[in-house]
Motif scaffolding. Structure first.
Motif, PDB file in Angstrom:
ATOM      1  N   GLY B 264       0.815  -1.206   0.000  1.00 60.05           N
ATOM      2  CA  GLY B 264       0.000   0.000   0.000  1.00 60.05           C
ATOM      3  C   GLY B 264       0.850   1.257   0.000  1.00 60.05           C
ATOM      4  N   ARG B 265       0.177   2.377  -0.167  1.00 57.17           N
ATOM      5  CA  ARG B 265       0.872   3.644  -0.232  1.00 57.17           C
ATOM      6  C   ARG B 265       1.629   3.945   1.049  1.00 57.17           C
ATOM      7  N   GLU B 267       2.898   1.912   3.212  1.00 52.34           N
ATOM      8  CA  GLU B 267       4.096   1.099   3.362  1.00 52.34           C
ATOM      9  C   GLU B 267       5.219   1.623   2.472  1.00 52.34           C
ATOM     10  N   ARG B 268       4.851   2.086   1.269  1.00 51.19           N
ATOM     11  CA  ARG B 268       5.858   2.658   0.373  1.00 51.19           C
ATOM     12  C   ARG B 268       6.489   3.879   1.026  1.00 51.19           C
ATOM     13  N   ASP B 269       5.627   4.709   1.620  1.00 54.04           N
ATOM     14  CA  ASP B 269       6.156   5.908   2.277  1.00 54.04           C
ATOM     15  C   ASP B 269       7.136   5.541   3.371  1.00 54.04           C
ATOM     16  N   GLU B 270       6.788   4.496   4.107  1.00 53.27           N
ATOM     17  CA  GLU B 270       7.647   4.085   5.223  1.00 53.27           C
ATOM     18  C   GLU B 270       8.995   3.606   4.704  1.00 53.27           C
ATOM     19  N   LEU B 271       8.969   2.831   3.616  1.00 49.79           N
ATOM     20  CA  LEU B 271      10.228   2.344   3.053  1.00 49.79           C
ATOM     21  C   LEU B 271      11.067   3.502   2.528  1.00 49.79           C
ATOM     22  N   ARG B 272      10.389   4.458   1.889  1.00 45.55           N
ATOM     23  CA  ARG B 272      11.134   5.600   1.365  1.00 45.55           C
ATOM     24  C   ARG B 272      11.792   6.367   2.489  1.00 45.55           C
ATOM     25  N   ALA B 273      11.058   6.526   3.589  1.00 44.57           N
ATOM     26  CA  ALA B 273      11.625   7.245   4.727  1.00 44.57           C
ATOM     27  C   ALA B 273      12.859   6.502   5.237  1.00 44.57           C
ATOM     28  N   ARG B 274      12.759   5.172   5.262  1.00 44.37           N
ATOM     29  CA  ARG B 274      13.886   4.383   5.735  1.00 44.37           C
ATOM     30  C   ARG B 274      15.107   4.558   4.848  1.00 44.37           C
TER      31      ARG B 274
END
Lengths: 294, 280, 281
Positions: B264-265, B267-274
């Protein structure tokens, strides 16, 4: 390339005219009816059966003078192109392959030549090297060389940095192979166009120089010189300058036409142009029966 | 198949470009292997260094550390003339991304395909002609097209010409760099079909792309390149179904699919932040 | 107000039987295309180059190239018929009612002017804001498109930014005047996969936040599947299939659509993914 150029009407006209001019240059002196420097009592005569273009202020046959001067004009223009090719195009191609030192040196020399004011320098060089046509044309060739350098170099560079050349390198091609198989075909059209332009320019330059009486010893006949003397006697023969002017104009026009024709048939767009015209021709031939006049 | 010695062995390779203060590191300790008959994918986005790796294998980029071996020859130790000899044997070949630029517009398509053989030399003209027709057939290219120029062909046809040119020396390793990115749907399928047909031979393929979809569709194993490092590698289906590294997870989760997103969106945001990618 | 009328009021862009042709050669480039976009919904247009999808969008923006013209059909933008519009009307309409972002972001920006200034200019010219107010609003827009350091980007030039960031700047400019319709024509095609997902996510977020009606144009059916509620498939200037995304993906009628789906199933991620749940953005 020549066969492609001949397929265009403009190309045929250009080649035809240039062949005619070339014929005059080669055989002009042989077919001149009179001795071009021998005067006569028939001064400033109009065109007649014995003197097709009349005589000048010293009674010399104008036609013979023009024919005699053709070799000089055409030869000089060709000399300019030859020098420009040797001093300009050749280093231009080599600058891509002979390493950074040669590249830097040749670029700086060319930059210097470009920075010099053209006609002033031409005149100055002839004063330095002597008042002869050869020297004058040498100077002009030298000053036109940078154009050839730039054209040859940029054409070679764009090929040398292309992906298809890289593909050839990946297959183990040597520099010689790349130049022969890929570079040559691509630099020929732009260089040929430059040669055509330069011959046209050279004709104008030699006419200008001889008009100003620079570089030639009278009484040798030249197109520019004839024009100069004709202008001097405009009051007596108002139509006289037409002959040398028309000749110079036609010669230069033919050169430019040839340059345009080469540009039109070169490369992919050239192939598209020619095949498009073939397709149009097929289509119209199929529609109209052969008996109908178009 | 997996017990065979590797066709391509990239071992701890660093590549730098530039000199002095402008010197930057493009590849960092890269390990990669391709075995005979294998199709290996190399996924990377712009700036990952994937094209630099291809160039290093081809000898077009200098390796500052590590070794690259093709077959049993260590190519990183080659001099210029040894490279030329090696290249003429046609062991390694390359397919560029844009067939319009990688084919000489003034040569017929048949002449382009024949070029590697002609460079090698010593092959009689009839044999060259037969080889051109044979490999045109391999990529399902109509022999009537061989006398045409690249500008007259479609994108898919051009790319198949490029592939035929790469195959004509019967290489053991073919590197393909984004071979279908510049093509539209129908042409893409044509080319991918042609590549799929190659899999039954012992040729090894290294398929470089940023498009996870086509890589996943055609490769056996895949390595993921991120900012010059291989962050994850393994069997393609495992990589796609169960990615470990955050970047791989973001990659898989970002690739558009017909079934909707794999993640989902949020989760993508979280990965990008990481990965500190957000807004970059 | 009848239910029919209410539904009709919701249509922000209505294209009926649009025909576009080349004035020089007389060839028909778009041969009777009909599609509609409803407020708050996302329409996807799928097609290859030559399908007429870009020309259709350009017609809706009034920016067809010189030798190409609309030869039939109608386009209604927010209820206004485009044939009634003068040049002046079009200028007013663009940016405020309908806006767009295209494929190659760097070619839509001036390379020698700072980016902030270019967006500021849009606000000053169209909204009549003062320089300071426009700058403030531009910075807010940059933050809304998730540029990490809006103040920094404001002072930067085109060449200093990546493709994804430039596209964000263009989206900021496109939504600056709060249009009702945003057309994204191959807006993510030139971008890397992860960046593409970011931009698509951004567009989805903007749709939710400011109620944009989106038109997403792509050659990739999967991109459209990510984001769109309704899909139109175009080929050779015609609509060959249309319906909701689910309908079109699950039971494609036309052979071309089936080909596009088959390509993904054979050479795409769909072959591999055993998704535990489907996330439609």
């Amino acid at each position: 390339m020549i066969t492609s150029v001949l397929r265009l009407t403009s190309g045929r006209i250009a080649v035809g005219l240039l062949a005619f001019i070339g014929f005059l240059a080669l055989f002009g002196q042989l077919i001149a009816p009179y001795d071009p420097i021998k005067g006569s009592d028939l001064q400033l005569a109009g065109p007649s059966g014995s003197h097709w273009l009349g005589t000048d202020y010293l009674g010399r046959d104008v036609l013979s003078r023009i024919l005699d001067g053709s070799a000089l004009s055409v030869g000089s223009a060709l000399l300019v192109a030859a020098i420009a090719l040797l001093v300009g195009a050749l280093p231009g191609i080599l600058s891509v392959y002979l390493g950074p030192v040669f590249e830097w040196l040749s670029l700086r020399v060319v930059d210097t030549l470009i920075a010099l004011p053209f006609l002033v320098f031409a005149v100055a060089l002839t004063t330095l090297l002597g008042n002869g046509v050869l020297q004058a044309m040498f100077a002009v060739g030298l000053l036109v060389a940078p154009v050839f350098y730039r054209v040859a170099r940029s054409a070679t560079l764009s090929v040398a940095r292309s992906q298809y050349v890289e593909a050839a390198i990946i297959s183990g091609a040597s520099t010689g192979w790349i130049v022969r198989k890929h570079v040559w075909a691509k630099i020929l059209p732009p260089v040929a166009i430059s040669v055509a332009h330069t011959v046209g320019t050279g004709l104008v330059v030699i006419a200008s120089l001889t008009f100003l009486n620079i570089g030639v010893k009278p009484p040798a006949p030249t197109w520019g010189g004839i024009l100069a003397s004709d202008l001097g006697y405009l009051g007596f023969k108002p139509y006289a300058p037409v002959f040398p002017i028309v000749l110079i104009l036609v010669a230069v026009l033919a050169c430019q036409l040839l340059a345009d024709a080469i540009r039109d048939v070169a490369g992919e767009s050239g192939r598209a142009l020619l095949s498009g015209r073939d397709a149009d021709k097929d289509r119209s031939e199929r529609r109209t029966p052969a008996s109908v006049e178009s | 198949m997996s017990s065979a010695a590797p066709l391509l062995d990239v071992d701890g390779v660093d590549v730098h470009v530039g000199r002095g203060r402008g010197r930057t590191q493009i590849l960092r300790s890269v390990d990669l292997q391709v075995r005979p008959g294998e199709v290996v994918g190399l996924i990377g986005e712009s700036g990952s260094g994937k094209s630099t790796l291809a160039r290093a294998v081809l000898g077009l980029a200098d390796v500052s550390r590590g070794r690259i071996s093709v077959g049993d020859e260590e190519v990183t130790a080659f001099s210029g003339s040894r490279w030329r000899g090696f290249r003429r044997r046609g062991v390694v070949q390359y397919v560029f991304q844009d067939p319009l630029r990688s084919l000489d517009g003034d040569l017929t398509v048949g002449a382009s395909i024949a070029e590697p053989l002609l460079i090698r030399g010593g092959v009689p003209r009839s044999a060259v002609h037969d080889a051109v027709e044979r490999f045109a057939a391999t990529v399902q290219l109509d022999t009537a097209l061989l006398d045409r120029f690249p500008g007259e062909l479609s994108g898919g046809q051009r790319q198949r010409v490029a592939i035929a040119r790469a195959l004509i020396t019967e290489p053991r390793l073919v590197i393909l760099d984004e071979p279908v990115s510049a093509l539209d749907s129908a042409n893409r399928v044509q080319v991918l079909d042609a590549l799929a047909r190659l899999r039954s031979t012992t040729v090894g393929l290294l398929y470089i792309s940023h498009d996870l979809g086509s890589v996943a569709g055609i490769t056996d194993r895949t390595a993921v390149l991120y900012r010059g490092c291989v962050v994850e590698s393994g069997e393609t289906s495992a990589l796609v179904n169960d990615p470990q590294h955050p970047y791989t997870r973001l990659l898989v989760g970002s690739a558009p699919t017909l079934a909707g997103g794999a993640i989902g969106r949020a989760e993508r945001d979280e990965l990008r932040a990481r990965l500190a990618l957000h807004g970059a | 107000m009848t239910a029919h009328q209410a539904r009709h009021d919701d249509v922000v862009l209505d294209v009926r039987d649009l025909r576009i042709r080349h004035t020089g050669t007389g060839t028909d480039l778009v041969k009777g295309v009909s599609l509609s976009v409803r407020r708050g919904r996302v329409l996807g247009i799928v097609g290859e180059s030559g399908s007429g999808k870009t020309l259709t969008c350009r017609a809706a923006l009034g920016i067809l190239p010189r030798s190409i013209e609309v030869s039939g059909g109608t386009i209604d933008i927010l209820g206004r018929r485009t044939t009634d519009l003068t040049k002046r009307d079009w200028v007013d309409l663009r940016g405020t009612s309908i806006s767009a972002v295209f494929q190659d972001p760097s070619s839509y920006l001036n390379p020698s002017i700072r980016l902030g200034k270019q967006v500021q200019e849009v606000l000053r010219v169209k909204k009549g804001l003062s320089r300071r107010a426009a700058k403030q609003e531009a910075l807010e827009l940059f933050a809304a498109v998730h540029l990490r350091d809006p103040a920094l980007v404001y002072e930067q030039y085109v060449h200093e930014l990546s493709g994804g960031m430039l596209q964000r700047v263009l989206i900021a400019a496109a939504i600056a005047l709060k249009p009702e319709i945003l057309i994204a024509d191959e807006a993510t095609t030139a971008l890397d996969v992860t960046v593409q997902a970011e931009i698509l996510d951004l567009l989805a977020e903007l749709k939710e936040q400011i109620g944009l009606a989106l038109v997403v144009v792509s050659h990739d059916l999967a991109v459209v599947a990510q984001l769109c509620d309704d899909v139109v498939v175009m080929r050779d200037g015609e609509v060959v299939e249309h319906g909701t995304t689910n309908e079109v993906l699950r039971s494609p009628q036309h052979a071309y659509t089936q080909l596009l789906i088959a390509e993904h199933e054979q050479y795409g991620l769909d072959r591999f993914l055993h998704v535990k749940e489907l996330h439609h953005v």
